[in-house]
Design an enzyme around this catalytic site. Structure first.
Site, PDB file in Angstrom:
ATOM      1  N   PHE A 157       0.813  -1.230   0.000  1.00 45.74           N
ATOM      2  CA  PHE A 157       0.000   0.000   0.000  1.00 45.74           C
ATOM      3  C   PHE A 157       0.836   1.265   0.000  1.00 45.74           C
ATOM      4  O   PHE A 157       0.340   2.341  -0.354  1.00 45.74           O
ATOM      5  CB  PHE A 157      -0.935   0.024   1.232  1.00 45.74           C
ATOM      6  CG  PHE A 157      -0.234   0.476   2.503  1.00 45.74           C
ATOM      7  CD1 PHE A 157      -0.116   1.826   2.795  1.00 45.74           C
ATOM      8  CD2 PHE A 157       0.325  -0.436   3.388  1.00 45.74           C
ATOM      9  CE1 PHE A 157       0.546   2.266   3.944  1.00 45.74           C
ATOM     10  CE2 PHE A 157       0.981  -0.015   4.531  1.00 45.74           C
ATOM     11  CZ  PHE A 157       1.094   1.337   4.812  1.00 45.74           C
ATOM     12  N   LYS A 181      -1.390  -7.411  -9.022  1.00 44.91           N
ATOM     13  CA  LYS A 181      -2.315  -7.513  -7.886  1.00 44.91           C
ATOM     14  C   LYS A 181      -1.889  -6.429  -6.904  1.00 44.91           C
ATOM     15  O   LYS A 181      -0.968  -6.607  -6.114  1.00 44.91           O
ATOM     16  CB  LYS A 181      -2.200  -8.896  -7.246  1.00 44.91           C
ATOM     17  CG  LYS A 181      -3.412  -9.358  -6.481  1.00 44.91           C
ATOM     18  CD  LYS A 181      -3.828  -8.497  -5.301  1.00 44.91           C
ATOM     19  CE  LYS A 181      -2.981  -8.603  -4.090  1.00 44.91           C
ATOM     20  NZ  LYS A 181      -3.292  -7.621  -3.049  1.00 44.91           N
ATOM     21  N   GLU A 184      -4.967  -4.105  -1.686  1.00 39.58           N
ATOM     22  CA  GLU A 184      -6.405  -3.856  -1.602  1.00 39.58           C
ATOM     23  C   GLU A 184      -6.690  -2.578  -0.815  1.00 39.58           C
ATOM     24  O   GLU A 184      -7.804  -2.076  -0.809  1.00 39.58           O
ATOM     25  CB  GLU A 184      -7.133  -5.060  -0.980  1.00 39.58           C
ATOM     26  CG  GLU A 184      -6.776  -5.407   0.454  1.00 39.58           C
ATOM     27  CD  GLU A 184      -5.476  -6.248   0.585  1.00 39.58           C
ATOM     28  OE1 GLU A 184      -4.556  -6.071  -0.240  1.00 39.58           O
ATOM     29  OE2 GLU A 184      -5.401  -7.032   1.534  1.00 39.58           O
ATOM     30  N   ARG A 185      -5.630  -2.045  -0.136  1.00 41.42           N
ATOM     31  CA  ARG A 185      -5.847  -0.800   0.604  1.00 41.42           C
ATOM     32  C   ARG A 185      -5.630   0.427  -0.275  1.00 41.42           C
ATOM     33  O   ARG A 185      -6.093   1.510   0.052  1.00 41.42           O
ATOM     34  CB  ARG A 185      -4.931  -0.786   1.835  1.00 41.42           C
ATOM     35  CG  ARG A 185      -5.379  -1.846   2.852  1.00 41.42           C
ATOM     36  CD  ARG A 185      -4.571  -1.799   4.113  1.00 41.42           C
ATOM     37  NE  ARG A 185      -3.277  -2.448   3.958  1.00 41.42           N
ATOM     38  CZ  ARG A 185      -2.402  -2.641   4.936  1.00 41.42           C
ATOM     39  NH1 ARG A 185      -2.702  -2.212   6.158  1.00 41.42           N
ATOM     40  NH2 ARG A 185      -1.262  -3.237   4.727  1.00 41.42           N
ATOM     41  N   SER A 234       5.399  -6.896   3.335  1.00 43.26           N
ATOM     42  CA  SER A 234       5.964  -7.118   4.670  1.00 43.26           C
ATOM     43  C   SER A 234       6.774  -8.414   4.712  1.00 43.26           C
ATOM     44  O   SER A 234       6.611  -9.293   3.866  1.00 43.26           O
ATOM     45  CB  SER A 234       4.834  -7.159   5.694  1.00 43.26           C
ATOM     46  OG  SER A 234       3.951  -8.202   5.356  1.00 43.26           O
ATOM     47  N   CYS A 289       9.733   1.662   3.426  1.00 41.07           N
ATOM     48  CA  CYS A 289      10.704   0.614   3.762  1.00 41.07           C
ATOM     49  C   CYS A 289      12.097   1.217   3.908  1.00 41.07           C
ATOM     50  O   CYS A 289      12.997   0.558   4.404  1.00 41.07           O
ATOM     51  CB  CYS A 289      10.703  -0.472   2.710  1.00 41.07           C
ATOM     52  SG  CYS A 289      11.367   0.094   1.150  1.00 41.07           S
ATOM     53  N   GLU A 389       9.406  -4.105  12.816  1.00 45.12           N
ATOM     54  CA  GLU A 389       9.089  -2.948  11.976  1.00 45.12           C
ATOM     55  C   GLU A 389       7.758  -2.378  12.449  1.00 45.12           C
ATOM     56  O   GLU A 389       6.757  -3.094  12.505  1.00 45.12           O
ATOM     57  CB  GLU A 389       8.977  -3.401  10.515  1.00 45.12           C
ATOM     58  CG  GLU A 389       8.656  -2.252   9.568  1.00 45.12           C
ATOM     59  CD  GLU A 389       8.509  -2.722   8.114  1.00 45.12           C
ATOM     60  OE1 GLU A 389       7.805  -3.715   7.884  1.00 45.12           O
ATOM     61  OE2 GLU A 389       9.093  -2.063   7.233  1.00 45.12           O
TER      62      GLU A 389
END
Ligand code: NAD
Length: 500
Positions: A157, A181, A184-185, A234, A289, A389
């Site tokens: 995201f 893909k 979805e957020r 992640s 990141c 994290e």
């Protein structure tokens, strides 16, 4: 026209074989603006059948696309680049609305993505093979690069434009077809990318988009016609994606989470290092990141450094990233905010000192999922706030006596994405470069993101695979090599070449 409709529809569609198609999904998720909680759209959690349709479209398109001359593929990338520049502001608004980062950060993100498109437009040169004539009498050896086939891209995201652009221009330029893909957020920016690729003239089925979550990912990883997987997200998901896809014989690059340490030595330029640490830790609300989330500072300068960092944090204007003057947006979801608040509590219970508390920021905002810059002092390396994290504007401060101890602290981390050193000493910088266990180093640079023509080079649990995103690594990843050894019998009988 079709494209416009896709954006306005409350429920987003998938893009398969050049047309917008409703997903079979029974479940949908709202996509709220994290600054205002206004629902922007509904995203379908697509099914295995939806994935099969997209992969099948990509397979069908592959035969034609891989035959398109590389200069023509490059021309489409040039056109796509022009459209990204044309629509920069509107795309940045969409990005800010769905992700929360500021407009300035959104524009900077898009430019980093454009840089990859520009790099990929050099594909005619990048994809060149090699030849060694006369490896033996009358025998030539040739290395030819071929596309891999259908590539799946699974993205996070936090960079809804840049991360897909780390993948698709290079994969498409090399002659592969693609199924994206997105998170979805943040599915809206990806929808815009599909529209722009279509407008640029990429043929149908070359680029496909399937919205959804875990089910879509699982099907992509299992699908026998998906040949390569580029994942960014992640650490636990990256590890699973790597294991699952590799076990099915696919090539995989899985870029994962991070915990980036910044070392501040007493000979560092104090004001500049404070500025760099603050923007690295709190920019994009810490949801990067490459964010610096631990600062390891020499005790001799720690109090002065912290006092100035506290002031810099106080000056950061938090709010809706669409508004003028806002320098830090919200976190992505309220559940994420809750998790981070628990981690801050846990840190304090373990003995950290809350030097700056950003939790009261929420009360100053009408809606949204806000957390102001937060600084924990006197943190120890074994605490959860350092090991895990947090992905939030929370900075842990570890005090050390010297560079040797600082390097020990940094190298204890299971992550190895980035590490930064602030110093005016060439000797310390050289030692840091040699001894630190991380793949992307900054020396007096707070966010050392390599340019598109270099690989994005995380180490340890920040990366699973062999070939990184971008740079030559990406060309290697998105192509397979064919070695041709040839002999022409007629030439063996010819007389030696003139001039030899
Ligand atoms: P995430 O792992 O939750 O999601 C990433 C993608 O995986 C999404 O498309 C999501 O739908 C999918 N996914 C989530 N859970 C899954 C599961 N259980 N099984 C299969 N698929 C699943 O990551 P995020 O929260 O969207 O993004 C933030 C993370 O990404 C951070 O950890 C950040 O450090 C990392 N990140 C890394 C880099 C890098 O270059 N190393 C770059 C950007 C972000």
């Amino acid at each position: 026209m079709v494209l416009e409709t896709a954006m306005k529809a409350t429920r987003l569609s998938n893009f398969v074989g050049g047309v917008w198609r409703a997903s079979e999904a029974r479940e949908v998720l709202p996509v709220p603006n994290p600054a205002t909680e206004e629902v922007l759209a509904e995203v379908p959690l697509s099914t295995g059948n939806d994935v099969d349709a997209a992969v099948s479209a990509a397979v069908q398109a592959f035969a034609g696309w891989s035959e398109v001359p590389v200069v023509e593929r490059a021309r489409l990338l040039f056109r796509f680049r022009e459209l990204l520049v044309r629509d920069l502001h509107s795309l940045a608004r969409t990005l800010t609305q769905e992700n929360g980062k500021t407009l300035k950060e959104a524009e900077a993100e898009i430019w980093r993505g454009i840089e990859v498109v520009e790099f990929a437009a050099g594909m005619p040169h990048l994809i060149k093979g090699e030849i060694t004539p006369q490896v033996s009498r009358g025998i030539d050896m040739e290395l030819v690069r071929m596309p891999v086939g259908v590539v799946a891209g699974i993205t996070p995201f936090n960079f809804p434009v840049m991360v897909p652009l780390w993948m698709l221009p290079l994969a498409l330029g090399a002659g592969n077809t693609f199924v994206l893909k997105p998170s979805e957020r943040t599915p809206l920016s990806a929808t815009r990318l599909a529209e722009l690729l279509t407008e640029a003239g990429f043929p149908e089925g070359v680029f496909n988009l399937v919205h959804g979550g875990k089910e879509v990912v699982s099907r992509l990883l299992e699908h026998p016609d998906v040949h390569a997987v580029s994942f960014v997200g992640s650490q636990p998901v990256a590890e699973t994606v790597y294991r699952t896809a590799a076990a099915r014989g696919k090539r995989v690059q899985a870029l994962a989470g991070a915990k980036n340490h910044h070392i501040v030595l007493q000979d560092a330029h104090l004001a500049k290092s404070v500025q760099n640490v603050a923007s690295s830790a709190f920019g994009c609300a810490g949801q990067r990141c490459m964010a610096g989330s631990v600062v390891v500072v020499e005790e001799a300068v720690a109090d002065r450094f912290l006092a100035s960092l506290g002031k810099a944090a106080d000056e950061i204007c938090v709010g809706n990233g669409l508004e003028e003057g806002i320098e830090q947006g919200p976190l992505i979801r309220s559940e994420h905010r809750e998790k981070v608040l628990n981690k801050i509590e846990e840190g304090v219970k373990e003995g950290a000192v809350l030097f700056r508390d950003g939790r009261d920021e929420q009360a100053k905002q009408e809606k949204g999922y806000f957390l102001g810059p937060t600084i924990l002092d006197r943190v120890r390396p074994e605490m959860a706030v350092v090991r895990e994290e947090l992905f939030a504007p929370v900075l842990s401060v570890i005090r050390v006596k010297d560079l040797t101890e600082a390097l020990e602290v940094v190298n204890r981390s299971r992550f190895g994405n980035a590490a930064v050193l602030y110093t005016e000493s060439g000797e310390s910088a050289r030692r840091f470069r040699e001894e630190v266990q991380a793949g992307m180093l900054g020396i007096n640079v707070g966010v050392p993101v390599p340019s598109a023509f270099f690989p994005f080079s995380g180490w340890k649990q920040s990366f699973y695979g062999d070939l990184h995103a971008n740079g030559r690594d990406a060309i290697e990843f998105y192509t397979k090599k064919k070695m041709v050894t040839s002999r022409w019998f007629g030439s063996e009988e010819e007389s030696p070449k003139a001039g030899r």
